[in-house]
Each structure stands twice: as structure tokens, then as C-alpha cells.
Write an enzyme that holds these catalytic residues in place. Structure first.
Site, PDB file in Angstrom:
ATOM      1  N   GLY A  15     -22.327  45.517   6.746  1.00  0.00           N
ATOM      2  CA  GLY A  15     -20.897  45.360   6.457  1.00  0.00           C
ATOM      3  C   GLY A  15     -19.994  45.111   7.652  1.00  0.00           C
TER       4      GLY A  15
ATOM      5  CG  ASN B 100     -19.139  39.051   8.432  1.00  0.00           C
ATOM      6  OD1 ASN B 100     -18.384  38.311   9.067  1.00  0.00           O
ATOM      7  ND2 ASN B 100     -20.457  39.033   8.593  1.00  0.00           N
TER       8      ASN B 100
ATOM      9  CG  ASN C 217     -21.657  33.011   1.527  1.00  0.00           C
ATOM     10  OD1 ASN C 217     -21.797  34.229   1.712  1.00  0.00           O
ATOM     11  ND2 ASN C 217     -22.578  32.134   1.910  1.00  0.00           N
TER      12      ASN C 217
ATOM     13  CG  HIS D  34     -24.958  30.208   5.927  1.00  0.00           C
ATOM     14  ND1 HIS D  34     -25.965  30.916   5.295  1.00  0.00           N
ATOM     15  CD2 HIS D  34     -25.577  29.336   6.758  1.00  0.00           C
ATOM     16  CE1 HIS D  34     -27.135  30.472   5.720  1.00  0.00           C
ATOM     17  NE2 HIS D  34     -26.934  29.516   6.612  1.00  0.00           N
TER      18      HIS D  34
ATOM     19  CG  ASP E 104     -25.989  28.909   1.994  1.00  0.00           C
ATOM     20  OD1 ASP E 104     -25.121  29.766   1.797  1.00  0.00           O
ATOM     21  OD2 ASP E 104     -27.129  29.182   2.409  1.00  0.00           O
TER      22      ASP E 104
ATOM     23  CD  GLU F 277     -21.622  35.796  10.597  1.00  0.00           C
ATOM     24  OE1 GLU F 277     -21.506  36.411   9.532  1.00  0.00           O
ATOM     25  OE2 GLU F 277     -22.688  35.785  11.250  1.00  0.00           O
TER      26      GLU F 277
HETATM   27  C1  GAR Z   1     -24.014  38.072   8.461  1.00  0.00           C
HETATM   28  O1  GAR Z   1     -24.488  37.414   9.602  1.00  0.00           O
HETATM   29  C2  GAR Z   1     -23.779  37.075   7.339  1.00  0.00           C
HETATM   30  O2  GAR Z   1     -23.293  35.843   7.776  1.00  0.00           O
HETATM   31  C3  GAR Z   1     -25.176  36.923   6.819  1.00  0.00           C
HETATM   32  O3  GAR Z   1     -25.742  38.202   6.871  1.00  0.00           O
HETATM   33  C4  GAR Z   1     -25.087  38.986   7.870  1.00  0.00           C
HETATM   34  C5  GAR Z   1     -24.519  40.217   7.234  1.00  0.00           C
HETATM   35  O4  GAR Z   1     -23.975  41.095   8.173  1.00  0.00           O
HETATM   36  N1  GAR Z   1     -25.169  36.372   5.485  1.00  0.00           N
HETATM   37  C6  GAR Z   1     -26.113  35.564   5.026  1.00  0.00           C
HETATM   38  O5  GAR Z   1     -27.091  35.257   5.672  1.00  0.00           O
HETATM   39  C7  GAR Z   1     -25.886  35.049   3.622  1.00  0.00           C
HETATM   40  N2  GAR Z   1     -26.677  33.883   3.388  1.00  0.00           N
HETATM   41  P1  GAR Z   1     -22.895  42.201   7.802  1.00  0.00           P
HETATM   42  O6  GAR Z   1     -23.412  42.981   6.602  1.00  0.00           O
HETATM   43  O7  GAR Z   1     -22.840  43.068   9.041  1.00  0.00           O
HETATM   44  O8  GAR Z   1     -21.577  41.532   7.509  1.00  0.00           O
END
Ligand code: GAR
Length: 197
Positions: free
Chosen positions: A13, A15, A109, A111, A152, A182
């Protein structure tokens, strides 16, 4: 009126944290994070939501047994909450067309690569960064896009490039892409979409 945002998460989490901090700092004036939903009861993201006083719920995908049952429950929870915009922030389930078609231009989303590279089914989390390193690209980054029935594959909202450095591991690269792309891009895109709704 502020748009009501539901953030969907599966894991750490960070992001979500970036979104919550951006809202607190007044950087999402057209939106409010009204709810966080996880498909995984052990997601640390749920704790982050509670720390900010945001209602957090888990819809346990494994217990429900099927994607259709999970999505039906998710739809009901989102509707009850008066959701305007859904943000997938490290959400590791692929949503079906049955679900995405109910939310046209209402799901975004993040990515961790520059779409159309290293994306689509099977490309998530560290796997994305491993694939970029295996290929030998010198630049990667992050993309925020609308979500449709193609994994995506929806319209791109924002992208930011990040350099790969000598000696990068998937973990080191993941951290740099988060920090440099991100965590900046996602709150900015959230505000942009809320302001345009
Ligand atoms: C992030 O890097 C996000 O972009 C990626 O997973 C991570 C989650 O981190 N998402 C994907 O790969 C979706 N296809 P977080 O839980 O610390 O935000």
C-alpha cells in the site's frame, strides 16, 4: 462536490499512502478517499487506511471462491459507498469485462512500467521489473491509465520515465520507480480525473 474515491489494494500500500498524503496536503482538491478495499485480509494497506481514519474493508477473494462472486460483492460495496472513481493501487486481481464495463472511464490503475512494455497478464509487482532488467532496457518508468477489459490496455493518462542503473535488482528498481514516478504520478492523475468528471 468532491468525487468519492475508492482505492483497491492487495499488499503493502505505498501508493495508497502517497494518495492519502497528497489528499492531506491539499493536492487532490476535487476528490476524497472515501474507502479502501482489499482482496487480501493481510494487506498492510488496510492498516495505512485506518491510520488516516479512512474506512477499510476486505473482500476475501479466496474465501468467496470465484471472481464473479468477488466482483458482485465489490460492486455492492462500491455502490453503497457512493463511489465516483475507483483507483487500483497495487491491486493484483484482473477485473472482468462484466465489472469494468460498469465503470467506463471510472477506474484508473498504476502500472510500474512504460506501457506498452512489460504489461498485460502476468506482469505485476516485481515481475515487471525483473522483465525490464532481463530485456536490458535502459529506461523504464510508470504509467497511469484507464482500466477497460484489456489488462493494462486502457487509455493512458500519464507516464514518467525512470533510468535503470548499473547493478539494479528488481527490488532496487521497484523502489526507484515508486519514488521517482508512481508516488508522484498517481495522486496527480487522481486529481486530474476527479477535476474532469
Ligand atoms: C506497485 O509498484 C504497483 O505499480 C504495482 O505493484 C506495486 C504495489 O505496491 N502494480 C502492479 O504491478 C499492477 N499490475 P504498493 O502496494 O506498495 O502500492
Amino acid at each position: 462536490m468532491k468525487k468519492r474515491i475508492a482505492v483497491l489494494v492487495s499488499g503493502g500500500g505505498t501508493n495508497l499512502q502517497a494518495l492519502l498524503e497528497a489528499e492531506e496536503a491539499g493536492k487532490i482538491p476535487h476528490g476524497e478517499i472515501a474507502m479502501v478495499v482489499s482482496n487480501n485480509p493481510n494487506a498492510y494497506a488496510l492498516e495505512r487506511a485506518r491510520n488516516f481514519g479512512v474506512p477499510a474493508a476486505c473482500i476475501n477473494r479466496k474465501e468467496l471462491g470465484s471472481q464473479a462472486a468477488f466482483e458482485a460483492e465489490l460492486q455492492a460495496v462500491l455502490e453503497r459507498n457512493g463511489t465516483d472513481l475507483i483507483i487500483l493501487a497495487g491491486f493484483m486481481c484482473i477485473l472482468s469485462e462484466n465489472f469494468t464495463s460498469k465503470w467506463p472511464k471510472r477506474i484508473i490503475n498504476v502500472h510500474p512500467a512504460l506501457i506498452p512494455c512489460f504489461c498485460g497478464e502476468g506482469y505485476y509487482g516485481l515481475r515487471v521489473h525483473q522483465a525490464a532488467l532481463d530485456y536490458g532496457v535502459k529506461v523504464t518508468g510508470a504509467t497511469v491509465h484507464f482500466v477497460n477489459e484489456i489488462p493494462d490496455g486502457g487509455e493512458i493518462i500519464a507516464q514518467k520515465a525512470v533510468y535503470i542503473e548499473e547493478g539494479d535488482t528488481p527490488e532496487i528498481l521497484q523502489r526507484r520507480v515508486m519514488e521517482q514516478a508512481e508516488w508522484i504520478l498517481l495522486p496527480e492523475a487522481a486529481e486530474k480525473v476527479c477535476a474532469s468528471m
